[in-house]
Enzyme design. Structure first.
Site, PDB file in Angstrom:
ATOM      1  CB  ALA A 139      -2.020   3.784 -13.386  1.00 47.69           C
ATOM      2  N   GLY A 141      -0.204   7.064 -16.333  1.00 43.83           N
ATOM      3  CA  GLY A 141       1.141   7.630 -16.418  1.00 43.83           C
ATOM      4  C   GLY A 141       1.261   8.901 -17.252  1.00 43.83           C
ATOM      5  N   GLY A 142       0.137   9.422 -17.695  1.00 44.84           N
ATOM      6  CA  GLY A 142       0.172  10.643 -18.528  1.00 44.84           C
ATOM      7  C   GLY A 142       0.904  11.791 -17.844  1.00 44.84           C
ATOM      8  CD  GLU A 160      -2.987   3.119 -10.101  1.00 42.21           C
ATOM      9  OE1 GLU A 160      -2.998   4.340 -10.354  1.00 42.21           O
ATOM     10  OE2 GLU A 160      -3.974   2.517  -9.624  1.00 42.21           O
ATOM     11  CB  CYS A 263     -10.734  14.714 -14.635  1.00 46.57           C
ATOM     12  SG  CYS A 263     -10.836  12.966 -14.262  1.00 46.57           S
TER      13      CYS A 263
HETATM   14  N1  SAM Z   1      -2.197  10.530 -12.885  1.00 51.00           N
HETATM   15  C1  SAM Z   1      -2.757   9.599 -13.848  1.00 51.00           C
HETATM   16  C2  SAM Z   1      -2.421  10.071 -15.251  1.00 51.00           C
HETATM   17  O1  SAM Z   1      -2.220  11.272 -15.452  1.00 51.00           O
HETATM   18  O2  SAM Z   1      -2.332   9.234 -16.161  1.00 51.00           O
HETATM   19  C3  SAM Z   1      -4.244   9.398 -13.650  1.00 51.00           C
HETATM   20  C4  SAM Z   1      -4.619   8.980 -12.249  1.00 51.00           C
HETATM   21  S1  SAM Z   1      -6.304   8.542 -12.018  1.00 51.00           S
HETATM   22  C5  SAM Z   1      -7.082  10.085 -12.014  1.00 51.00           C
HETATM   23  C6  SAM Z   1      -6.315   8.076 -10.324  1.00 51.00           C
HETATM   24  C7  SAM Z   1      -5.603   6.779 -10.036  1.00 51.00           C
HETATM   25  O3  SAM Z   1      -5.565   6.574  -8.625  1.00 51.00           O
HETATM   26  C8  SAM Z   1      -6.278   5.548 -10.617  1.00 51.00           C
HETATM   27  O4  SAM Z   1      -5.398   4.878 -11.462  1.00 51.00           O
HETATM   28  C9  SAM Z   1      -6.606   4.684  -9.395  1.00 51.00           C
HETATM   29  O5  SAM Z   1      -6.463   3.295  -9.615  1.00 51.00           O
HETATM   30  C10 SAM Z   1      -5.595   5.195  -8.391  1.00 51.00           C
HETATM   31  N2  SAM Z   1      -5.954   4.973  -6.964  1.00 51.00           N
HETATM   32  C11 SAM Z   1      -7.158   4.725  -6.433  1.00 51.00           C
HETATM   33  N3  SAM Z   1      -7.053   4.580  -5.094  1.00 51.00           N
HETATM   34  C12 SAM Z   1      -5.751   4.739  -4.783  1.00 51.00           C
HETATM   35  C13 SAM Z   1      -5.011   4.683  -3.574  1.00 51.00           C
HETATM   36  N4  SAM Z   1      -5.604   4.439  -2.398  1.00 51.00           N
HETATM   37  N5  SAM Z   1      -3.686   4.878  -3.639  1.00 51.00           N
HETATM   38  C14 SAM Z   1      -3.064   5.129  -4.805  1.00 51.00           C
HETATM   39  N6  SAM Z   1      -3.706   5.189  -5.986  1.00 51.00           N
HETATM   40  C15 SAM Z   1      -5.030   4.992  -5.974  1.00 51.00           C
END
Ligand code: SAM
Length: 332
Positions: A139, A141-142, A160, A263
Site C-alpha cells: 500500500a 500500491g504505486g 499490506e 525511502c
Molecule cells: N510499496 C508501496 C507503494 O509503492 O505504494 C509503499 C509501501 S510503504 C514504503 C511500506 C508499507 O509496509 C506500509 O504501507 C506499511 O503499512 C506496510 N507494513 C508495515 N509493516 C508490515 C508488515 N509487517 N507486513 C507487511 N506490510 C507492512
C-alpha cells in the site's frame, strides 16, 4: 510549536527541528559533504518534483500531448531490457505538480503521481510475463501498478498488513486495473514476516518495499512528540526489515530474486540490513544492478561509493528524486 502556517490560503509544510537536527548529525557522518545539497532539497517542498506514470490500461494521446506542451518528457526510454516499452513515465526538470485525479467509480484513472525514483525498484525486479510475483508491503500500491505497466505476471499477490492502508491499496488497484485483470490479483492483509512460512518457494520475484524512516515525510512531522517517538522506534525498524527480508527469501523459488527498497538515506535501514542478510543467509547472493543504474543515470544522482548490488538515489535540485535505496538479491 505551530506546525503548519496558513499563507495565501494554502497550508504550508513546516520542518520539524528535532528531526532535522537528528538528520544533520547522522547524515553528515554517513554522507559527508553530499548531505548539504540533499538537505537543501529535502527542506524545500517548492523544489520537489513529481513524475507522472501513465496507465497503459487507460491510454490517452491527448494527455501525452498536454504533458509535452507543458514541458514534460518521457523518462526510462531506452533499448535495454530494464526499460520496458510499455512503461510511460513523464518527468519535468522544473518543480511542478500536475493535478492528481480523483477516484471515480467505474472509470479508470489515466495517471499516477509519484517520485520518479520509486520506479527504480520495479525496474530492478525485471518482472517477465507469466512470472509469479509477490509485493510484500504494497500500500498504497504505486509500485504494484508500476509492475503491471511493465509486464503481465502469472500470479500477482499484493500484501499490506495495515487495515486502512490495505483498503487504500484495493482502491488504487480498482482505479488503475481493468476487469477482469483486477480480479486475478490476490490482495492479502498478512504480516509480511509470516508470508514466507505460509507460501514457501512460491514466487519468482518478490518486492520488499519496506516500512522505513521515510525521511521526507518525517522531516515535516506535524506532531513533535510523535516525531520524537519515531526517533526511538527508528532503532527497531532494521529488525523488522531484516525479518521481512528473511520471509521474502523463504517465499522465493530457488533461482528467484528479490528487490529491497526504502525511502530513507539511513545506512542502518539500507546496506547494513542487506549486509546482515548476506552474512546470515547462505542461500542468497547479491545481483549486480549497476547496468540498470547506468541506463537511468541521466535522470538521477546516485551515491557513488555503493556496491554493485545496490544504489542510493540522492535528491538534487532539478533532479529532486529520492531518497531511494534499492538492492537486489537472488536465491540460490
Ligand atoms: N510499496 C508501496 C507503494 O509503492 O505504494 C509503499 C509501501 S510503504 C514504503 C511500506 C508499507 O509496509 C506500509 O504501507 C506499511 O503499512 C506496510 N507494513 C508495515 N509493516 C508490515 C508488515 N509487517 N507486513 C507487511 N506490510 C507492512
Amino acid at each position: 510549536t505551530p506546525v503548519e502556517n496558513k499563507t495565501k490560503g494554502k497550508l504550508q509544510k513546516q520542518i520539524c527541528q528535532v528531526v532535522l537536527d537528528h538528520f544533520e548529525k547522522q547524515y553528515t557522518a554517513e554522507l559527508g559533504d553530499k548531505w548539504t545539497s540533499v538537505r537543501d532539497v529535502l527542506t524545500c517542498p517548492s523544489c520537489w518534483q513529481y513524475a507522472i506514470l501513465l496507465n497503459k490500461f487507460s491510454q490517452s494521446a491527448e494527455l501525452e500531448n498536454t504533458l509535452r506542451v507543458e514541458g514534460y518528457h518521457p523518462a526510462f526510454q531506452g533499448t535495454l531490457p530494464y526499460l520496458p516499452r510499455s512503461l510511460k513515465c513523464y518527468i519535468s526538470r522544473t518543480p511542478r505538480r500536475f493535478p492528481a485525479q480523483k477516484h471515480q467509480t467505474g472509470k479508470l484513472k489515466e495517471y499516477y503521481l509519484l517520485n520518479a525514483a520509486s520506479v527504480l525498484p520495479v525496474l530492478a525486479l525485471e518482472v517477465k510475463d507469466g512470472e509469479d510475483v509477490l509485493d510484500l508491503c504494497a500500500a498504497p500500491g504505486g509500485k504494484s501498478i508500476t509492475i503491471l505497466q511493465c509486464a503481465s505476471p502469472g500470479q500477482f499477490h499484493c500484501n499490506e498488513y495495515d487495515d486502512l492502508r490495505s483498503r487504500w491499496l484495493k482502491q488504487t488497484m480498482e482505479s488503475f486495473i481493468p476487469d477482469p485483470l483486477v480480479n486475478l490479483i490476490t490482495l492479502s492483509k498478512l504480516d509480511g514476516r509470516q508470508i514466507g512460512d505460509f507460501k514457501p518457494e512460491l514466487y519468482d520475484k518478490v518486492l520488499v518495499d519496506a516500512p522505513c524512516s521515510n525521511d521526507r515525510s518525517w522531516l515535516f512531522s506535524s506532531d513533535t512528540q510523535q516525531a520524537k517517538l519515531r526517533l526511538i522506534q527508528r532503532k527497531e525498524l532494521s529488525s523488522l526489515q531484516f525479518q521481512l527480508l528473511r520471509s521474502a527469501i523463504k517465499a522465493l523459488r530457488p533461482g528467484g530474486s528479490l528487490v529491497y527498497s526504502t525511502c530513507t538515506l539511513s545506512k542502518a535501514e539500507n546496506s547494513d540490513v542487506i549486509n546482515l542478510i548476506l552474512k546470515s543467509c547462505a542461500n542468497v547472493m547479491p545481483v549486480d544492478i549497476s547496468e540498470m543504474a547506468k541506463a537511468v543515470s541521466q535522470e538521477f544522482t546516485f551515491l557513488s561509493d555503493t556496491q554493485q548490488h545496490e544504489l542510493l538515489v540522492l535528491p538534487e535540485k532539478g533532479k529532486a528524486w529520492g531518497p531511494m535505496y534499492v538492492a537486489k538479491l537472488k536465491k540460490i
